[in-house]
Design a protein around this motif. Structure first.
Motif, short mmCIF file in Angstrom:
data_model
loop_
_atom_site.label_atom_id
_atom_site.label_comp_id
_atom_site.label_asym_id
_atom_site.label_seq_id
_atom_site.Cartn_x
_atom_site.Cartn_y
_atom_site.Cartn_z
N ASP A 67 0.81 -1.21 0.00
CA ASP A 67 0.00 0.00 0.00
C ASP A 67 0.85 1.27 0.00
OD1 ASP A 67 -2.40 -1.36 -0.11
OD2 ASP A 67 -2.62 -1.45 2.07
N THR A 68 2.03 1.22 0.62
CA THR A 68 2.92 2.37 0.62
C THR A 68 3.38 2.68 -0.80
OG1 THR A 68 3.68 1.82 2.84
CG2 THR A 68 5.08 3.30 1.56
N ARG A 70 1.78 1.88 -3.54
CA ARG A 70 0.60 2.39 -4.26
C ARG A 70 0.40 3.89 -3.98
NH1 ARG A 70 -2.08 -1.33 -6.76
NH2 ARG A 70 -2.01 -3.48 -6.07
N ASN A 71 0.54 4.28 -2.72
CA ASN A 71 0.40 5.71 -2.38
C ASN A 71 1.48 6.54 -3.06
OD1 ASN A 71 -1.89 5.35 -0.80
ND2 ASN A 71 -0.71 5.00 1.06
N GLU A 72 2.70 6.02 -3.11
CA GLU A 72 3.79 6.72 -3.78
C GLU A 72 3.52 6.81 -5.29
OE1 GLU A 72 7.45 4.82 -2.69
OE2 GLU A 72 7.16 5.26 -0.58
N ARG A 74 0.53 6.99 -6.67
CA ARG A 74 -0.48 8.05 -6.82
C ARG A 74 0.16 9.43 -6.76
NH1 ARG A 74 -3.33 4.92 -2.77
NH2 ARG A 74 -4.61 3.41 -3.88
N GLN A 75 1.09 9.60 -5.82
CA GLN A 75 1.79 10.88 -5.71
C GLN A 75 2.63 11.16 -6.95
OE1 GLN A 75 3.97 10.60 -2.03
NE2 GLN A 75 2.11 10.52 -0.79
#
Length: 116
Positions: A67-68, A70-72, A74-75
């Motif tokens: 998930d980390t 995935r968040n990166e 998105r950023q």
């Protein structure tokens, strides 16, 4: 023109979708109203094969459950859009592959942002 922006998490990538109110995505991709993630995945795989970006064997895609990361991703897409804002009136896809052997990966475990 009002853009709507959202993300679709595929098991092997993150897709950012920018669409506008006048030409919604379901007009361009059949079946998107039934299962958006499945329709987007088929579209992305077809696009990559058609433009010879990568040959994608769906059985060989490596799932990524980080998930980390995935968040990166998105950023990373957000930064790309800030530098290259969409101006066209048709839907636009932004793809970041997560730890896939089908494309060059950067040191962070993600591909560059592919704009479709």
């Amino acid at each position: 023109m009002q853009n709507n922006f959202h993300y679709i998490n595929l098991s092997w990538a993150v897709v950012g979708i920018c669409e506008n109110d006048r030409q919604p995505l379901f007009v361009h991709i059949p079946g998107i109203d039934k299962d958006e993630a499945v329709a987007v995945e088929h579209y992305v795989i077809g696009y990559m094969a058609f433009w010879h970006i990568a040959f994608v064997d769906e059985d060989r895609l490596v799932p990524c459950r980080d998930d980390t990361l995935r968040n990166e991703a998105r950023q990373k897409i957000d930064r790309y859009i800030a530098d290259h804002p969409p101006v066209e009136t048709f839907p636009r896809f932004y793809l970041v592959l997560l730890r896939q052997p089908i494309a060059p990966m950067e040191a962070d475990g993600m591909s560059r942002v592919y704009q479709m």
